[in-house]
Scaffold this motif. Structure first.
Motif, PDB file in Angstrom:
ATOM      1  N   TYR A 231       0.825  -1.206   0.000  1.00  0.00           N
ATOM      2  CA  TYR A 231       0.000   0.000   0.000  1.00  0.00           C
ATOM      3  C   TYR A 231       0.863   1.262   0.000  1.00  0.00           C
ATOM      4  CZ  TYR A 231      -4.142  -2.843   1.042  1.00  0.00           C
ATOM      5  OH  TYR A 231      -5.175  -3.745   0.985  1.00  0.00           O
ATOM      6  N   ILE A 232       1.976   1.217   0.727  1.00  0.00           N
ATOM      7  CA  ILE A 232       2.889   2.367   0.759  1.00  0.00           C
ATOM      8  C   ILE A 232       3.434   2.658  -0.635  1.00  0.00           C
ATOM      9  CG2 ILE A 232       5.163   3.136   1.569  1.00  0.00           C
ATOM     10  CD1 ILE A 232       4.508   1.696   4.225  1.00  0.00           C
ATOM     11  N   ARG A 233       3.798   1.610  -1.354  1.00  0.00           N
ATOM     12  CA  ARG A 233       4.333   1.803  -2.710  1.00  0.00           C
ATOM     13  C   ARG A 233       3.264   2.380  -3.639  1.00  0.00           C
ATOM     14  NH1 ARG A 233       8.925   2.862  -2.380  1.00  0.00           N
ATOM     15  NH2 ARG A 233       9.284   2.393  -4.590  1.00  0.00           N
ATOM     16  N   ILE A 234       2.026   1.941  -3.468  1.00  0.00           N
ATOM     17  CA  ILE A 234       0.932   2.473  -4.289  1.00  0.00           C
ATOM     18  C   ILE A 234       0.699   3.945  -3.960  1.00  0.00           C
ATOM     19  CG2 ILE A 234      -1.549   2.350  -4.742  1.00  0.00           C
ATOM     20  CD1 ILE A 234      -1.337  -0.697  -4.269  1.00  0.00           C
ATOM     21  N   LEU A 235       0.634   4.287  -2.680  1.00  0.00           N
ATOM     22  CA  LEU A 235       0.449   5.678  -2.283  1.00  0.00           C
ATOM     23  C   LEU A 235       1.612   6.549  -2.748  1.00  0.00           C
ATOM     24  CD1 LEU A 235      -0.908   5.179   1.359  1.00  0.00           C
ATOM     25  CD2 LEU A 235      -2.196   6.047  -0.599  1.00  0.00           C
ATOM     26  N   SER A 236       2.827   5.997  -2.672  1.00  0.00           N
ATOM     27  CA  SER A 236       4.017   6.743  -3.110  1.00  0.00           C
ATOM     28  C   SER A 236       3.955   7.060  -4.589  1.00  0.00           C
ATOM     29  CB  SER A 236       5.285   5.945  -2.791  1.00  0.00           C
ATOM     30  OG  SER A 236       5.440   5.743  -1.413  1.00  0.00           O
ATOM     31  N   ALA A 237       3.436   6.124  -5.380  1.00  0.00           N
ATOM     32  CA  ALA A 237       3.339   6.325  -6.831  1.00  0.00           C
ATOM     33  C   ALA A 237       2.425   7.497  -7.173  1.00  0.00           C
ATOM     34  CB  ALA A 237       2.831   5.050  -7.497  1.00  0.00           C
ATOM     35  N   PHE A 238       1.472   7.796  -6.285  1.00  0.00           N
ATOM     36  CA  PHE A 238       0.548   8.909  -6.515  1.00  0.00           C
ATOM     37  C   PHE A 238       0.935  10.157  -5.713  1.00  0.00           C
ATOM     38  CE2 PHE A 238      -1.987   5.240  -7.763  1.00  0.00           C
ATOM     39  CZ  PHE A 238      -2.590   5.690  -8.933  1.00  0.00           C
ATOM     40  N   GLY A 239       2.121  10.141  -5.120  1.00  0.00           N
ATOM     41  CA  GLY A 239       2.589  11.288  -4.363  1.00  0.00           C
ATOM     42  C   GLY A 239       1.900  11.470  -3.031  1.00  0.00           C
ATOM     43  N   LEU A 240       1.307  10.401  -2.498  1.00  0.00           N
ATOM     44  CA  LEU A 240       0.550  10.482  -1.249  1.00  0.00           C
ATOM     45  C   LEU A 240       1.319   9.925  -0.050  1.00  0.00           C
ATOM     46  CD1 LEU A 240      -2.954   9.421  -2.611  1.00  0.00           C
ATOM     47  CD2 LEU A 240      -2.124  11.743  -2.112  1.00  0.00           C
ATOM     48  N   ALA A 241       2.531   9.463  -0.284  1.00  0.00           N
ATOM     49  CA  ALA A 241       3.373   8.954   0.805  1.00  0.00           C
ATOM     50  C   ALA A 241       4.827   9.070   0.397  1.00  0.00           C
ATOM     51  CB  ALA A 241       3.020   7.505   1.126  1.00  0.00           C
ATOM     52  N   LYS A 242       5.680   9.249   1.392  1.00  0.00           N
ATOM     53  CA  LYS A 242       7.119   9.314   1.157  1.00  0.00           C
ATOM     54  C   LYS A 242       7.822   8.449   2.185  1.00  0.00           C
ATOM     55  CE  LYS A 242      11.061  12.472   0.943  1.00  0.00           C
ATOM     56  NZ  LYS A 242      11.507  13.887   1.098  1.00  0.00           N
ATOM     57  N   VAL A 243       8.611   7.497   1.711  1.00  0.00           N
ATOM     58  CA  VAL A 243       9.361   6.614   2.604  1.00  0.00           C
ATOM     59  C   VAL A 243      10.584   7.365   3.122  1.00  0.00           C
ATOM     60  CG1 VAL A 243      10.680   4.469   2.773  1.00  0.00           C
ATOM     61  CG2 VAL A 243       8.565   4.538   1.425  1.00  0.00           C
ATOM     62  N   ARG A 244      10.714   7.422   4.430  1.00  0.00           N
ATOM     63  CA  ARG A 244      11.853   8.108   5.043  1.00  0.00           C
ATOM     64  C   ARG A 244      12.991   7.149   5.347  1.00  0.00           C
ATOM     65  NH1 ARG A 244      10.097  11.779   9.956  1.00  0.00           N
ATOM     66  NH2 ARG A 244      12.220  12.513   9.612  1.00  0.00           N
TER      67      ARG A 244
END
Length: 386
Positions: A231-244
């Motif tokens: 889910y994190i990778r999906i959100l990241s693809a849409f600019g809705l999450a950033k892995v720190r």
């Protein structure tokens, strides 16, 4: 019919799907928002996503962000001690499994816990004037469920209310510190309940998480699956999450001499180092010695488990095992000495480097092939490129 089946008037399977979807969304909210984003800061969710989860969890659980974060941070800080809010090693598995929600609430009611461990969480107008009313959220959720789904909505609401207390407060906090497998010998009893983290959104990989708490990804081995990470990778693809942050992985360049970068890499990857030492030194030596002394085969867990987790009976068995076999005693002592490198890190870089080189030199001169090979490999550790 609307009075019985609600405005949606779904078929039976439709109510089941809705119930499962709502329960799953609560689990995703806990693991992504409360756990990985707010507690450990390994993930930055978009403000809109954060608030969606915050609102949903208030409705679906009545929990406040600051309270959940504070209790969980204290769990990590005081893990497997009398101050741990929910350790089955201290309180017993039955109590944590069946009374996990009660243990959480008891700790959340302690002002000193909230003040010390709850900093950095939302403190806006909504948090103070809306989300502070704990029972209002579940009450609204119950009303919505009944209006939309009628009589089945009552059962769906009950399932929603029990999801997090049972799976998170009970199973993860209870079974996740009592039964399962361990990739890493951290200084607590955390286990991976299952290698496929789907039902609890990846929280099943609890040993991995305790080994690297600030990692946004919980899966570590090729066969492990963390649904939350997907889910994190999906959100990241849409600019809705950033892995720190994610857990480090060892990089080994053989043939290079040890320098301060090597020491830093070993310290950063210390739990990987211990895992490799167990697999590449202790296990081969144990198998070889067991051919001459078959009873030694039973001692594997004693030799790889962190000594702080052994009870008096286990420590006595370990002492008897080591006193009866000089080679096993040697590799076990080298493991302890290696751990002392990062447990006494107040030394200067020069001192650390010298201690590390001394350890490798003594390992090379030990005459134990597995230990010699490991020392050469250890000298090749490097920091993983960003």
């Amino acid at each position: 019919m609307h009075l019985v089946y609600g405005l949606l008037n779904l078929p039976i399977w439709g109510y089941i799907v809705v119930a499962l979807a709502m329960m799953h969304f609560s689990i995703v909210g806990v693991t992504l928002y409360l756990h990985r984003d707010q507690t450990h800061r390994g993930l930055d969710l978009h403000p809109a996503v954060r608030h969606i989860f915050r609102f949903w969890l208030w409705m679906g659980t009545g929990m406040a962000t600051r309270e959940w974060v504070a209790v969980h941070r204290k769990h990590h800080a005081r893990c497997e001690t009398e101050e741990d809010p929910h350790s089955p090693q201290i309180l017993g598995l039955r109590k944590v499994l069946l009374e996990g929600a009660e243990l959480y609430r008891a700790e959340a009611n302690k002002a000193e816990t909230i003040e010390k461990y709850g900093r950095g969480t939302p403190d806006d107008w909504l948090e103070r004037h809306v989300y502070s009313f704990r029972l209002l959220g579940p009450a609204l959720m119950g009303l919505i469920d009944v209006v939309l789904m009628g009589a089945p909505g009552v059962s769906i609401w009950a399932a929603q209310m029990i999801t997090i207390p049972l799976l998170a407060a009970g199973v993860v906090n209870g079974v996740g510190h009592y039964w399962g497998y361990r990739n890493f010998e951290c200084k607590d009893a955390a286990t991976n309940v299952a290698p496929i983290g789907v039902i609890m959104g990846g929280e099943e990989l609890h040993n991995n998480h305790h080994a690297f708490p600030s990692s946004a990804r919980f899966s570590m081995r090729p066969w492990e699956f963390d649904l939350g990470w997907m889910y994190i990778r999906i959100l990241s693809a849409f600019g809705l999450a950033k892995v720190r942050r994610v857990a480090p992985r060892p990089v080994i360049e053989r043939g290079k001499g040890a320098d301060i970068e090597t020491v830093r890499a070993v310290l950063l990857n210390r739990l990987h180092v211990l895992r490799h030492y167990s697999r590449e030194v202790i296990q081969p030596v144990l198998e070889d010695e067991s051919r001459r002394q078959p009873m030694l085969a039973r001692a594997r867990k004693l030799l790889v488990r962190d000594e702080s987790l052994l009870d008096d009976k286990a420590k006595t068995r370990l002492s008897a095992t080591l006193s009866g076999n000089r080679t096993l005693k040697t590799v076990y002592e080298y493991r302890q000495q290696l751990q002392e490198l990062w447990e006494g890190r107040a030394h200067s870089n020069e001192r650390l480097l010298q201690q590390f080189r001394d350890w490798c030199a003594r390992a090379e001169a030990s005459g134990i092939k597995a230990l010699q090979d490991f020392a050469r490999q250890l000298e090749g550790y490097r920091i993983q490129p960003a």
